[in-house]
Design a protein around this motif. Structure first.
Motif, PDB file in Angstrom:
ATOM      1  N   SER A   4      12.231   5.791   4.767  1.00  0.00           N
ATOM      2  CA  SER A   4      12.976   5.344   6.482  1.00  0.00           C
ATOM      3  C   SER A   4      14.532   4.939   5.103  1.00  0.00           C
ATOM      4  N   TYR A   5      14.795   3.753   4.492  1.00  0.00           N
ATOM      5  CA  TYR A   5      15.853   3.425   4.096  1.00  0.00           C
ATOM      6  C   TYR A   5      16.499   4.804   2.861  1.00  0.00           C
ATOM      7  N   TYR A   6      15.658   5.264   2.186  1.00  0.00           N
ATOM      8  CA  TYR A   6      16.914   7.004   1.834  1.00  0.00           C
ATOM      9  C   TYR A   6      17.230   7.810   3.310  1.00  0.00           C
ATOM     10  N   THR A   7      16.774   7.949   4.380  1.00  0.00           N
ATOM     11  CA  THR A   7      16.960   8.777   5.433  1.00  0.00           C
ATOM     12  C   THR A   7      18.395   7.981   6.533  1.00  0.00           C
ATOM     13  N   ARG A   8      18.364   6.774   6.658  1.00  0.00           N
ATOM     14  CA  ARG A   8      19.464   5.786   7.296  1.00  0.00           C
ATOM     15  C   ARG A   8      20.361   5.981   6.246  1.00  0.00           C
ATOM     16  N   TYR A   9      20.892   5.826   5.135  1.00  0.00           N
ATOM     17  CA  TYR A   9      21.460   5.531   4.331  1.00  0.00           C
ATOM     18  C   TYR A   9      21.943   6.699   2.844  1.00  0.00           C
ATOM     19  N   LEU A  45      23.514   9.486   1.603  1.00  0.00           N
ATOM     20  CA  LEU A  45      25.239  10.304   1.847  1.00  0.00           C
ATOM     21  C   LEU A  45      25.907   9.285   2.605  1.00  0.00           C
ATOM     22  N   SER A  46      25.361   7.316   2.144  1.00  0.00           N
ATOM     23  CA  SER A  46      25.933   6.305   2.846  1.00  0.00           C
ATOM     24  C   SER A  46      26.132   5.088   1.628  1.00  0.00           C
ATOM     25  N   ASN A  47      26.640   4.039   2.684  1.00  0.00           N
ATOM     26  CA  ASN A  47      26.432   2.561   1.460  1.00  0.00           C
ATOM     27  C   ASN A  47      25.308   1.584   1.944  1.00  0.00           C
ATOM     28  N   ALA A  48      24.694   1.242   1.188  1.00  0.00           N
ATOM     29  CA  ALA A  48      23.886  -0.244   1.126  1.00  0.00           C
ATOM     30  C   ALA A  48      23.771  -1.012   0.541  1.00  0.00           C
ATOM     31  N   THR A  49      23.316  -2.303   1.150  1.00  0.00           N
ATOM     32  CA  THR A  49      22.978  -3.684   0.088  1.00  0.00           C
ATOM     33  C   THR A  49      21.480  -3.623   0.024  1.00  0.00           C
ATOM     34  N   THR A  50      20.998  -4.413  -1.311  1.00  0.00           N
ATOM     35  CA  THR A  50      20.184  -5.466  -1.176  1.00  0.00           C
ATOM     36  C   THR A  50      18.951  -5.398   0.755  1.00  0.00           C
ATOM     37  N   ASP A  51      20.050  -6.482   1.783  1.00  0.00           N
ATOM     38  CA  ASP A  51      19.853  -6.406   2.474  1.00  0.00           C
ATOM     39  C   ASP A  51      19.715  -5.417   3.687  1.00  0.00           C
ATOM     40  N   ASP A  52      20.328  -4.393   2.937  1.00  0.00           N
ATOM     41  CA  ASP A  52      19.251  -3.403   4.078  1.00  0.00           C
ATOM     42  C   ASP A  52      18.189  -2.797   3.886  1.00  0.00           C
ATOM     43  N   PHE A  53      18.304  -2.594   2.521  1.00  0.00           N
ATOM     44  CA  PHE A  53      16.927  -2.118   2.023  1.00  0.00           C
ATOM     45  C   PHE A  53      15.404  -3.346   2.623  1.00  0.00           C
ATOM     46  N   ILE A  54      15.883  -4.613   2.959  1.00  0.00           N
ATOM     47  CA  ILE A  54      14.967  -5.023   2.920  1.00  0.00           C
ATOM     48  C   ILE A  54      15.102  -5.264   4.683  1.00  0.00           C
ATOM     49  N   GLY A 114       0.787  -1.469   0.056  1.00  0.00           N
ATOM     50  CA  GLY A 114       0.079  -0.026   0.419  1.00  0.00           C
ATOM     51  C   GLY A 114       0.625   1.127  -0.026  1.00  0.00           C
ATOM     52  N   ASP A 115       0.298   2.258  -0.445  1.00  0.00           N
ATOM     53  CA  ASP A 115       0.974   3.565  -0.793  1.00  0.00           C
ATOM     54  C   ASP A 115       1.043   3.970   0.755  1.00  0.00           C
ATOM     55  N   ASP A 116       1.238   4.574   1.785  1.00  0.00           N
ATOM     56  CA  ASP A 116       1.731   4.804   2.930  1.00  0.00           C
ATOM     57  C   ASP A 116       2.509   3.552   3.118  1.00  0.00           C
ATOM     58  N   ALA A 117       1.963   2.391   3.600  1.00  0.00           N
ATOM     59  CA  ALA A 117       3.844   1.790   4.490  1.00  0.00           C
ATOM     60  C   ALA A 117       4.737   1.536   3.482  1.00  0.00           C
ATOM     61  N   PHE A 118       4.434   1.661   1.230  1.00  0.00           N
ATOM     62  CA  PHE A 118       5.231   2.201   0.926  1.00  0.00           C
ATOM     63  C   PHE A 118       6.427   2.950   1.083  1.00  0.00           C
ATOM     64  N   PHE A 119       5.868   4.189   0.825  1.00  0.00           N
ATOM     65  CA  PHE A 119       7.024   5.510   1.192  1.00  0.00           C
ATOM     66  C   PHE A 119       7.542   5.452   2.310  1.00  0.00           C
ATOM     67  N   ALA A 120       6.510   5.079   3.084  1.00  0.00           N
ATOM     68  CA  ALA A 120       6.621   5.462   4.355  1.00  0.00           C
ATOM     69  C   ALA A 120       8.874   4.543   4.503  1.00  0.00           C
ATOM     70  N   GLY A 121       8.024   2.847   4.136  1.00  0.00           N
ATOM     71  CA  GLY A 121       9.536   2.611   4.256  1.00  0.00           C
ATOM     72  C   GLY A 121      10.638   2.772   3.204  1.00  0.00           C
ATOM     73  N   VAL A 122      10.526   3.393   2.918  1.00  0.00           N
ATOM     74  CA  VAL A 122      11.674   3.851   1.024  1.00  0.00           C
ATOM     75  C   VAL A 122      11.890   5.450   1.481  1.00  0.00           C
ATOM     76  N   VAL A 161      14.911  -2.189   6.675  1.00  0.00           N
ATOM     77  CA  VAL A 161      14.854  -1.059   6.866  1.00  0.00           C
ATOM     78  C   VAL A 161      12.585  -1.316   6.498  1.00  0.00           C
ATOM     79  N   LEU A 162      12.668  -2.110   5.322  1.00  0.00           N
ATOM     80  CA  LEU A 162      10.793  -2.228   4.878  1.00  0.00           C
ATOM     81  C   LEU A 162      10.391  -2.594   6.024  1.00  0.00           C
ATOM     82  N   GLU A 163      10.405  -4.478   5.956  1.00  0.00           N
ATOM     83  CA  GLU A 163      10.097  -5.441   7.331  1.00  0.00           C
ATOM     84  C   GLU A 163      10.262  -4.312   8.142  1.00  0.00           C
TER      85      GLU A 163
END
Length: 545
Positions: A420-425, A427-436, A410-418, A438-440
Motif C-alpha cells: 500500500s505504501y508503494y502504491t501510494r508513493y 513515482l512520487s516522494n515520501a517521508t518516514t511519517d508517510d510510511f508510518i 505478521g506476514d500478511d499485514a506487513f506485506f500488505a502495508g508495504v 500507511v502502516l498504521e
C-alpha cells in the motif's frame, strides 16, 4: 576514488563546488520545478559539448536557480529568446520573467566535468564515459534541480565514437545512426543514440554510459506487470552490458535478475520503468541503482567479486528509491533500508529460509560492529557531507527495522502495508511519517512508539537472560535484563520465550518494557533450554558472561 582525471580545458568557475555538500536550509523550497530534461551530448574526448533543453513549470517564479558547476555556459535562451544569466558558486540562475506556466530553458555548455560524468579508460584499458550522480553530482554535467524531491522525465541524444555502445535510462527510441555532419560536437566516425524515459525520476538516477560493450539478454520479466513497455506482451527486457573479457562472469552474477524483477513486481506492484540493464561501469560504488540502468563497479566484475546480493539490492531499488523516493536525504533509510531488506528477502523466496537467515545475521553483525550505533537513523540536521549517509544505520539497521515490523505485524499485514505504501508513493516522494501512516492504517495498530525508539533514538538492546526452575511450583522464572548503554533507550520489545523440554518446545508471547523484566511460566519438568526471541526477529546484541 578512481584514476586521476586531466584538468578541465574550460571551466566557468575558479572554485568548483565539492561533491556531497548538503543543501542549505530552504534551498529547494522553490516555486519552479523541472518537468523534463532533453539532453544532447557529444562524447569522445575529455571535453564534452552539450545542449540541455529543460522544461520548467515556473509557478510564477521570476527565475530558476539550476545546480550547475565547473563547466562553461556559452548561451541560455528561454522559449527561444536569448537571456542574460548569472553563473556563480554552483548556481546557474536563469530569469523566467514570471507568470508563465511552462517554459523551455535552452542551455549550451562545454568543458571537462570535474565529477559526475567520468571520462577515462575503463578497467580493460579502453576509452569510456559513465555518469555517476549519487547523491548530488548531477550538477557537474547537467544543469538541474539536483534534489531527490524534484523528479522529471528525460531524453538523451548522445553522439559518441562509432565503435561504442551507449546506454541510458528508459528505452532506445531508434537504432543508432551515423551522426549527421554539423551535429553538436560531431566528428567523423561518430554514431548517435536516442534514449528516453517518460517515467519521472530523481536526478541522481539519470545516467548515460558509453564504451565498447558486449550486450546480452538475461530474459523477459514482469510480463503483464510492466505498464510502461511498448510491447504487446507487457514484458520488459533484462540485459547486461559488460566488457568482452567479463561476459562469462556477468552471465553468472546476473543470471537470476529476471527472477528478481518478477518477484518484486508480484510482491509490491508493477515494474515502474521501461527496461532493466545491468551495466559494468565506472561508478565509485559497488552498485548504483540508476532507474532502468543499474551501474556496477567495473573492478568488482573484472575481479569477479560482485555478489548476487548486490544485484538483488539494486533491483529492489527500482521500486524503493527510484520510484518511491525519499523527500529529503535525511530519510534515506526509505531507500537503502528497503533495498537491503527486500534484497535479502528475495533469497528467502528463491533459496529458502536458512539462506535468508544467514543474510540477516550477516546484516546484524555488520550493524553491531559499525561506527554509527550511537546515532539515530533519522535526524533533521544533515551531515556535513551527504556521503556520510552511506552507513550501517540507513542500510543494515534500516533493513532490520523492516524485519522487526514483519515479526510484529505478521506476514500478511506487513506485506500488505508495504504494498500500500508503494502504491501510494510510486513515482512520487515520501517521508518516514508517510510510511508510518500507511502502516498504521493498513494494520490498524499504533506504531509511532516503534519508530520513535528504532529510528529517532540510537542503539539497540542487549539482553541478559537468566532462568531458574522451581520444581515445587512446577514453573520456571525467567529474568531478562536490558544491559545496553544507559544513555540508549529502554526498549519496548514484544517477543516470545521458548521453553524446550525433552524435545518439546513451547512458546509464550511476552512484552519487555523495563530494564529488568521477570516472568513465571508453568513448566512441569526442568527445561533443557530457555530462549528469548527464538525466531530471531529482534535486532539485539549478545550478552557476554
Amino acid at each position: 576514488s578512481r584514476a586521476p582525471r586531466d584538468e578541465p580545458a574550460v571551466r566557468a568557475e575558479p572554485r568548483p563546488i565539492p561533491p556531497g555538500l548538503p543543501a542549505a536550509p530552504g534551498e529547494y523550497d522553490l516555486a519552479a520545478e523541472v518537468i523534463h530534461y532533453d539532453l544532447e551530448l557529444a562524447l569522445g574526448s575529455p571535453d564534452i559539448v552539450a545542449r540541455a533543453r529543460v522544461t520548467v513549470a515556473g509557478g510564477g517564479s521570476p527565475g530558476v536557480p539550476f545546480d550547475f558547476t565547473g563547466l562553461l555556459v556559452t548561451s541560455v535562451a528561454v522559449d527561444g529568446r536569448p537571456v542574460d544569466f548569472v553563473h556563480d558558486r554552483g548556481k546557474l540562475t536563469v530569469p523566467l520573467g514570471g507568470g508563465q506556466d511552462t517554459v523551455t530553458v535552452d542551455i549550451r555548455y562545454t568543458g571537462t566535468p570535474d565529477d559526475g560524468l567520468i571520462i577515462r579508460a575503463n578497467s580493460r584499458g579502453r576509452p569510456s564515459a559513465f555518469v555517476d550522480n549519487w547523491p548530488n553530482r548531477t550538477r557537474f554535467w547537467l544543469p538541474s534541480i539536483d534534489h531527490p524531491a524534484d523528479k522529471a522525465t528525460a531524453a538523451f541524444t548522445v553522439h559518441a565514437p562509432g565503435e561504442w555502445e551507449v546506454v541510458a535510462n528508459g528505452r532506445m527510441v531508434d537504432d543508432p545512426v551515423p551522426t549527421p555532419a554539423g551535429a553538436l560536437g560531431s566528428r567523423p566516425g561518430m554514431r548517435t543514440w536516442r534514449w528516453e524515459t517518460m517515467v519521472p525520476q530523481p536526478t541522481y538516477t539519470l545516467v548515460v554510459g558509453a564504451t565498447d560493450f558486449h550486450i546480452e539478454s538475461v530474459g523477459r520479466a514482469a510480463c503483464g506487470l510492466s505498464p510502461v513497455t511498448p510491447d504487446q506482451d507487457g514484458c520488459i527486457d533484462v540485459t547486461f552490458w559488460a566488457y568482452d573479457e567479463d561476459v562469462q562472469f556477468s552471465r553468472r552474477v546476473f543470471g537470476r535478475s529476471d527472477q528478481m524483477v518478477d518477484y518484486f513486481a508480484g510482491r509490491f506492484g508493477p515494474y515502474p520503468f521501461e527496461k532493466l540493464a545491468h551495466v559494468q561501469s565506472a561508478t565509485r560504488f559497488g552498485g548504483m541503482e540508476n532507474s532502468s540502468a543499474i551501474f556496477y563497479s567495473e573492478e568488482a566484475i573484472t575481479t569477479e567479486t560482485l555478489s548476487e546480493g548486490t544485484v538483488s539490492h539494486e533491483v529492489a531499488h527500482q521500486w524503493f528509491g527510484d520510484s518511491a523516493t525519499q523527500s529529503e536525504w535525511s530519510h534515506l533509510w526509505l531507500s537503502e533500508g528497503f533495498a537491503t531488506y527486500f534484497g535479502n528477502q528475495f533469497f528467502e523466496e528463491a533459496d529458502g529460509q536458512e539462506a535468508f537467515r544467514r543474510r540477516m545475521e550477516d546484516t546484524r553483525r555488520s550493524y553491531l560492529s559499525s561506527a554509527v550505533t550511537d546515532e539515530p537513523i533519522v535526524s533533521e540536521a544533515p551531515p556535513s557531507n551527504l556521503f556520510q549517509l552511506l552507513n550501517a544505520n540507513n542500510y543494515e539497521k534500516g533493513g532490520w527495522i523492516l524485519h522487526m515490523l514483519r515479526g510484529l505485524l505478521g506476514d500478511d499485514a506487513f506485506f500488505a502495508g508495504v504494498r500500500s505504501y508503494y502504491t501510494r508513493y510510486a513515482l512520487s516522494n515520501a517521508t518516514t511519517d508517510d510510511f508510518i501512516q500507511v502502516l498504521e492504517g493498513t494494520s490498524g495498530r499504533p506504531l509511532q512508539w516503534f519508530f520513535d525508539q528504532w529510528l529517532l533514538a540510537p542503539g539497540y538492546p542487549t539482553l541478559d537472560v537468566e532462568w531458574q526452575w522451581d520444581e515445587g511450583a512446577g514453573s520456571v522464572r525467567v529474568d531478562v535484563r536490558q544491559i545496553q548503554r544507559v544513555d540508549w533507550p529502554t526498549f519496548r520489545i514484544p517477543t516470545s520465550i521458548r521453553i524446550v523440554t525433552g524435545g518439546t518446545a513451547t512458546d509464550t508471547d511476552i512484552e519487555i518494557t523495563e530494564r529488568e523484566f521477570s516472568v513465571h511460566l508453568p513448566t512441569p519438568a526442568r527445561p533443557d533450554r530457555v530462549i528469548v526471541d527464538p525466531e530471531g526477529w529482534i535486532l539485539k546484541g549478545n550478552a557476554s558472561r
